[in-house]
Structure formats: structure tokens, C-alpha cells
Design a protein around this motif. Structure first.
Motif, short mmCIF file in Angstrom:
data_model
loop_
_atom_site.label_atom_id
_atom_site.label_comp_id
_atom_site.label_asym_id
_atom_site.label_seq_id
_atom_site.Cartn_x
_atom_site.Cartn_y
_atom_site.Cartn_z
N LYS A 1 41.52 46.92 15.30
CA LYS A 1 42.03 45.32 16.33
C LYS A 1 40.91 45.43 18.18
O LYS A 1 40.20 44.86 18.47
CB LYS A 1 43.55 45.26 16.34
CG LYS A 1 44.31 45.00 15.41
CD LYS A 1 43.98 43.45 15.55
CE LYS A 1 45.11 42.64 14.63
NZ LYS A 1 44.76 41.40 14.12
N ASP B 1 37.77 47.10 17.87
CA ASP B 1 36.60 47.98 18.27
C ASP B 1 35.25 47.87 18.21
O ASP B 1 35.12 46.56 19.25
CB ASP B 1 35.91 46.56 16.59
CG ASP B 1 35.45 47.43 15.62
OD1 ASP B 1 34.64 48.09 15.89
OD2 ASP B 1 35.66 47.36 14.01
N PRO B 2 34.92 48.75 18.88
CA PRO B 2 33.47 48.27 19.84
C PRO B 2 32.16 48.43 18.94
O PRO B 2 31.18 48.42 20.01
CB PRO B 2 33.17 49.78 20.52
CG PRO B 2 34.17 50.92 18.67
CD PRO B 2 35.07 50.32 18.83
N GLY C 1 32.19 46.62 26.29
CA GLY C 1 32.91 45.85 27.51
C GLY C 1 34.83 45.62 27.69
O GLY C 1 34.38 45.63 28.15
N ALA C 2 34.59 46.53 25.94
CA ALA C 2 36.37 46.00 26.80
C ALA C 2 36.90 47.27 27.93
O ALA C 2 38.17 48.09 27.63
CB ALA C 2 36.75 46.04 25.13
N LYS D 1 34.62 49.46 32.37
CA LYS D 1 34.86 49.00 33.76
C LYS D 1 36.11 50.18 34.15
O LYS D 1 36.70 50.79 35.05
CB LYS D 1 35.48 47.83 33.68
CG LYS D 1 34.53 46.60 33.99
CD LYS D 1 34.33 45.75 34.61
CE LYS D 1 35.58 44.83 33.83
NZ LYS D 1 35.53 43.23 33.38
N GLY E 1 36.85 43.49 39.01
CA GLY E 1 37.45 41.65 38.32
C GLY E 1 38.60 42.16 37.29
O GLY E 1 38.79 41.61 36.65
N THR F 1 44.08 44.21 33.35
CA THR F 1 44.50 43.12 32.98
C THR F 1 43.76 42.54 32.42
O THR F 1 42.14 42.51 32.37
CB THR F 1 44.71 42.24 34.03
OG1 THR F 1 46.08 42.64 34.91
CG2 THR F 1 45.78 40.78 33.11
N ARG G 1 37.13 35.00 30.36
CA ARG G 1 34.97 34.04 30.18
C ARG G 1 35.52 33.64 29.25
O ARG G 1 36.85 33.91 28.30
CB ARG G 1 34.47 35.17 30.07
CG ARG G 1 33.43 35.79 31.04
CD ARG G 1 32.74 36.22 30.98
NE ARG G 1 33.24 37.82 30.76
CZ ARG G 1 32.74 39.07 30.78
NH1 ARG G 1 32.28 39.04 29.93
NH2 ARG G 1 33.90 40.16 31.06
N HIS H 1 36.64 35.04 25.64
CA HIS H 1 36.09 36.25 25.94
C HIS H 1 36.75 37.39 24.51
O HIS H 1 35.99 38.69 24.57
CB HIS H 1 35.20 37.24 26.36
CG HIS H 1 35.92 37.49 27.39
ND1 HIS H 1 37.51 37.23 27.44
CD2 HIS H 1 36.02 37.92 28.16
CE1 HIS H 1 38.25 38.47 28.41
NE2 HIS H 1 37.38 39.05 28.39
N ILE H 2 38.06 37.06 23.66
CA ILE H 2 38.44 38.51 23.15
C ILE H 2 38.90 38.66 21.98
O ILE H 2 39.60 37.67 21.45
CB ILE H 2 39.80 39.57 24.19
CG1 ILE H 2 39.82 38.99 25.47
CG2 ILE H 2 40.32 40.47 23.10
CD1 ILE H 2 41.01 40.12 26.79
N THR I 1 42.81 45.42 26.35
CA THR I 1 42.47 44.48 25.47
C THR I 1 42.70 44.74 24.03
O THR I 1 42.74 43.75 23.09
CB THR I 1 40.74 44.94 25.06
OG1 THR I 1 40.41 45.15 26.39
CG2 THR I 1 40.10 43.73 24.34
N ILE J 1 45.35 41.16 21.72
CA ILE J 1 44.94 40.76 20.46
C ILE J 1 45.49 41.22 19.36
O ILE J 1 46.10 40.65 18.34
CB ILE J 1 43.19 41.69 20.27
CG1 ILE J 1 42.75 41.41 20.90
CG2 ILE J 1 43.14 41.33 18.39
CD1 ILE J 1 41.23 42.97 20.53
P1 ADP Z 1 37.62 41.85 30.99
O1 ADP Z 1 36.00 42.35 30.51
O2 ADP Z 1 37.51 40.94 31.08
O3 ADP Z 1 38.52 42.92 31.91
P2 ADP Z 1 38.32 43.37 28.85
O4 ADP Z 1 38.47 44.75 28.93
O5 ADP Z 1 39.60 42.19 27.96
O6 ADP Z 1 38.70 42.65 29.76
O7 ADP Z 1 37.08 42.96 27.25
C1 ADP Z 1 36.64 41.96 26.89
C2 ADP Z 1 35.57 42.38 26.37
O8 ADP Z 1 35.43 43.68 25.47
C3 ADP Z 1 34.36 41.08 26.03
O9 ADP Z 1 33.69 40.47 26.88
C4 ADP Z 1 33.71 41.32 24.92
O10 ADP Z 1 32.68 42.36 25.15
C5 ADP Z 1 34.58 42.95 24.58
N1 ADP Z 1 35.08 42.48 23.23
C6 ADP Z 1 36.58 41.75 22.76
N2 ADP Z 1 36.23 41.85 22.13
C7 ADP Z 1 36.79 42.94 20.98
C8 ADP Z 1 37.38 44.03 20.66
N3 ADP Z 1 37.91 43.17 19.24
N4 ADP Z 1 37.60 44.98 20.21
C9 ADP Z 1 36.70 45.87 21.48
N5 ADP Z 1 35.68 44.51 22.74
C10 ADP Z 1 36.24 43.91 22.19
#
Ligand code: ADP
Ligand code: MG
Length: 347
Positions: free
Chosen positions: A115, A117-118, A175-176, A179, A203, A245, A251, A262-263, A294, A298
């Protein structure tokens, strides 16, 4: 010595003692304080630190955040992630920290059975959420992107710190989780500089180091997922913890009354619709918290909370689309709901 002399000496001593206590308090209050805001990793970053080296530590932290972004962003052409993405089939040597983040991301991919997945990059690019190119793709496009999303096709070599993606068209996207890693690095820099009290918010990815300078806990607001950033629906008091969070409000775009965020669910190839609109994780390491927030978003409220309860030292606050606030067992009595639209439920 006369009794009156004794009395005046004792009075003088008490006076001096009181003065030094007051002085002590003032010293604490007068601890130098620095606050700064910057934009990096596609988000606003705020930091506050107390102590002689407060400003120095903020500068060093912001420098490290930029350094991490330059290495690990999927949008920067010269990043190590971009080099991996544009060279499928080749072993690419990366820095230790980049390797560590990819390795951690793969651990969470396994833990969540994919669920998290990088290798989600092709779907992130296709949807373009948060960019000017955001649009709803057709089923064929989603199917094609899905055919090159699979974390099992990422190969790591620990000894040489090399990374290989084995399919053309695959794209890593950290991206997930990145940070979270950056917040942990900020804490390392803060502690190395002997700062006892600091706060950083990348953020929605918050890390508090120590307590506030007066010894009280930090009061952290939980974003109202229905509203603009800065609107708070609940709060929690924390020290030495991170709270991360993931929300559908970060986004997104709306088309024909449907919100696309965006997730992405790597099974459907579409923005996850699990009944969760916000998932916050509270723990020690932001690295884990980011990956888990994240993942829980999901997985949905039931499976998400089941995972959280299984993991040691991890707590969660999940908000569902019918505004229920579900908290993990370790948070009972600790979350203060500020908006009566939200109803608290403990698991
Ligand atoms: P944010 O970046 O808003 O803090 P998240 O940590 O949940 O929020 O990360 C969302 C980002 O993760 C998306 O913008 C994308 O780059 C990436 N992403 C989206 N879906 C997935 C997923 N299923 N598994 C891993 N990374 C994901
Ligand atoms: Mg995350």
C-alpha cells in the motif's frame, strides 16, 4: 549578637534567596529565542529554537533540509533519485542517507503489503496533483502507469550503497517519507548543539524537541481536514515527540464535484478512498511517522488502526469522512477536541 541583628541578617538572607530565585526564572525566560520560516521540499517550513546557538542551529537545520531535498527529490534533475529513475537496469551509487531512506521506504512497503510504495512515481506524474498539469487520466493511462509500479523491482546493495530499478518507466518517489527523515535530522542537529528546546514544522510534519523552555508541554493543533491550513479541530500536548499528518487537503483538485488528492492507492492507481480524510501518527521518529501516516491513510480506519496497535510506541489519530476521530489506545484522555462537529471514538 542581638536578637534584632539576627532578625535583620535572616531577613537579608531570605531577601537574597528570593532575588536569586527570581533571577533564575528571568534567566530561563531570557533564553535567546530564534524563529524562522523557509520554503523547501514543496512546503513551508517553520522552526523555533531556544538557547545561545538558536539561530545557528536553525541555519544549519535549513541547510541540511535543502541538502536532503537536492539528493532525494524526484523533481530535481540532478538528484540521486532522478539519476536512478533515468537509468533503469543500472546500479547507481548513492549517498548513505539516500540509501537509508530508500531502504526504510522498502521496509514499509513490505509491512503494508505494497500500500505504501516508493515506486509510485509514474502514477504521481500521471495525475500531476499539486502541479499545473493536474488532470483525471483515463483508465488505459492508469493501467499503463500501474504496470511499472512495484516496489519489488527495486534492488538494493547494502555493501556498495547502490540502487537499481529493474523496469523501464519505473520512477522512485520518496515524497511520503523524506520530510520525516529531514525532521529526524533537524532533531540530531539540535541535540548535537545542546539545544534543549526546539520545534520544527515541515508542512504538517511536526517535531518537538524537549519541552517548552518553561518546562511546559508543547500544545500541538491538529488540522481541520475540511478547511484551509491553520484551522485546528483538536489539540494534543507533547514533549520530545513527532506528530505527522497525511491529509487529503494537502494537495488536491476538484473536478465534477469529486476531490482528487495526492495519496495514491497502488492497487487502483487512483487517489486512495479508504474513508480516511486525515491520519496523524505520534511517535519518537518522524521517519517512521511519515511512512506510517501515508500508509494508514491508504489502509483505512480498521486496517490502519490494527497496524498501529500492533507496533510498539506508535500512536495514531484517524479522522474519517463522517468526522469521527478514532484514537489509538495510548492516546485515551490526551486528545482535546475543539470543534463539536468531530466526535471522539477510542479503539
Ligand atoms: P505530504 O507530502 O503532504 O506530507 P504524505 O507524507 O502522505 O503527505 O506524502 C504524499 C506524497 O507521497 C505524494 O505527494 C507522493 O509523492 C507520495 N505518494 C503518494 N502515494 C503514495 C503511496 N501509495 N506510497 C508511497 N508514496 C506515495
Ligand atoms: Mg507520509
Amino acid at each position: 549578637m542581638k536578637l534584632s541583628q539576627k532578625k535583620s541578617i535572616i531577613t537579608a538572607i531570605i531577601f537574597i534567596l528570593i532575588l536569586s530565585v527570581i533571577q533564575g526564572c528571568q534567566d530561563k525566560e531570557e533564553l535567546p529565542e530564534a524563529t524562522a520560516t523557509t520554503f523547501a521540499m514543496d512546503t513551508i517550513i517553520q522552526m523555533k529554537a531556544y538557547g545561545v546557538k538558536a539561530q545557528e542551529v536553525i541555519d544549519a537545520s535549513f541547510g541540511r533540509i535543502r541538502d536532503i531535498e537536492n539528493r532525494m527529490s524526484a523533481h530535481i534533475k540532478s538528484s540521486q533519485i532522478e539519476i536512478i529513475n533515468s537509468n533503469p537496469g543500472q546500479e547507481i551509487k548513492v549517498d548513505k542517507d539516500t540509501f537509508l531512506v530508500i531502504k526504510k521506504a522498502l521496509e514499509y512497503a513490505k509491512l503494508t503489503e505494497g500500500k505504501f510504495d516508493p515506486s509510485i512515481g509514474p502514477l504521481v506524474q500521471l495525475w500531476g496533483i499539486g502541479t499545473e498539469k493536474a488532470r483525471v487520466p483515463d483508465d488505459k493511462e492508469i493501467k499503463d502507469a500501474l504496470s511499472v509500479v512495484n516496489y519489488r523491482w527495486i534492488e538494493l546493495n547494502e555493501e556498495n550503497t547502490t540502487v537499481k530499478i529493474t523496469k523501464k518507466g519505473m520512477r522512485l518517489d520518496l515524497g511520503a517519507i523524506v520530510k520525516g527523515y529531514a525532521a529526524d535530522e533537524v532533531r540530531r542537529i539540535v541535540l548535537e548543539n545542546k539545544i534543549k528546546s526546539a520545534y520544527v514544522n515541515l508542512g504538517g510534519n511536526v517535531m518537538v524537541i524537549g519541552s517548552k523552555p518553561d518546562g511546559s508541554l508543547w500544545n500541538i493543533g491538529i488540522q481541520d481536514p475540511r478547511l484551509e491550513r491553520g484551522s485546528v479541530m483538536a489539540s494534543i500536548r507533547l514533549e520530545d515527540k513527532t506528530i505527522v499528518t497525511s491529509g487529503n487537503y494537502e494537495r488536491y483538485f476538484i473536478e465534477d464535484g469529486i476531490l482528487y488528492h495526492h495519496i495514491i492507492d497502488p492497487i487502483t492507481g487512483k487517489p486512495a478512498r479508504s474513508g480516511v480524510i486525515s491520519a496523524s501518527i505520534i511517535t519518537q521518529n518522524s521517519f517512521d511517522a511519515d511512512a506510517l501516516s501515508t500508509s494508514v491513510f491508504i489502509l483505512g480506519p480498521e486496517k490502519g488502526m490494527e497496524l498501529v496497535e500492533k507496533l510498539p510506541h506508535i500512536e495514531a489519530i484517524i479522522i474519517t469522512d463522517d468526522l469521527k476521530v478514532i484514537i489509538s489506545s495510548g492516546l485515551i484522555g490526551k486528545v482535546k477536541i475543539l470543534d463539536p462537529d468531530f466526535k471522539l471514538r477510542s479503539e
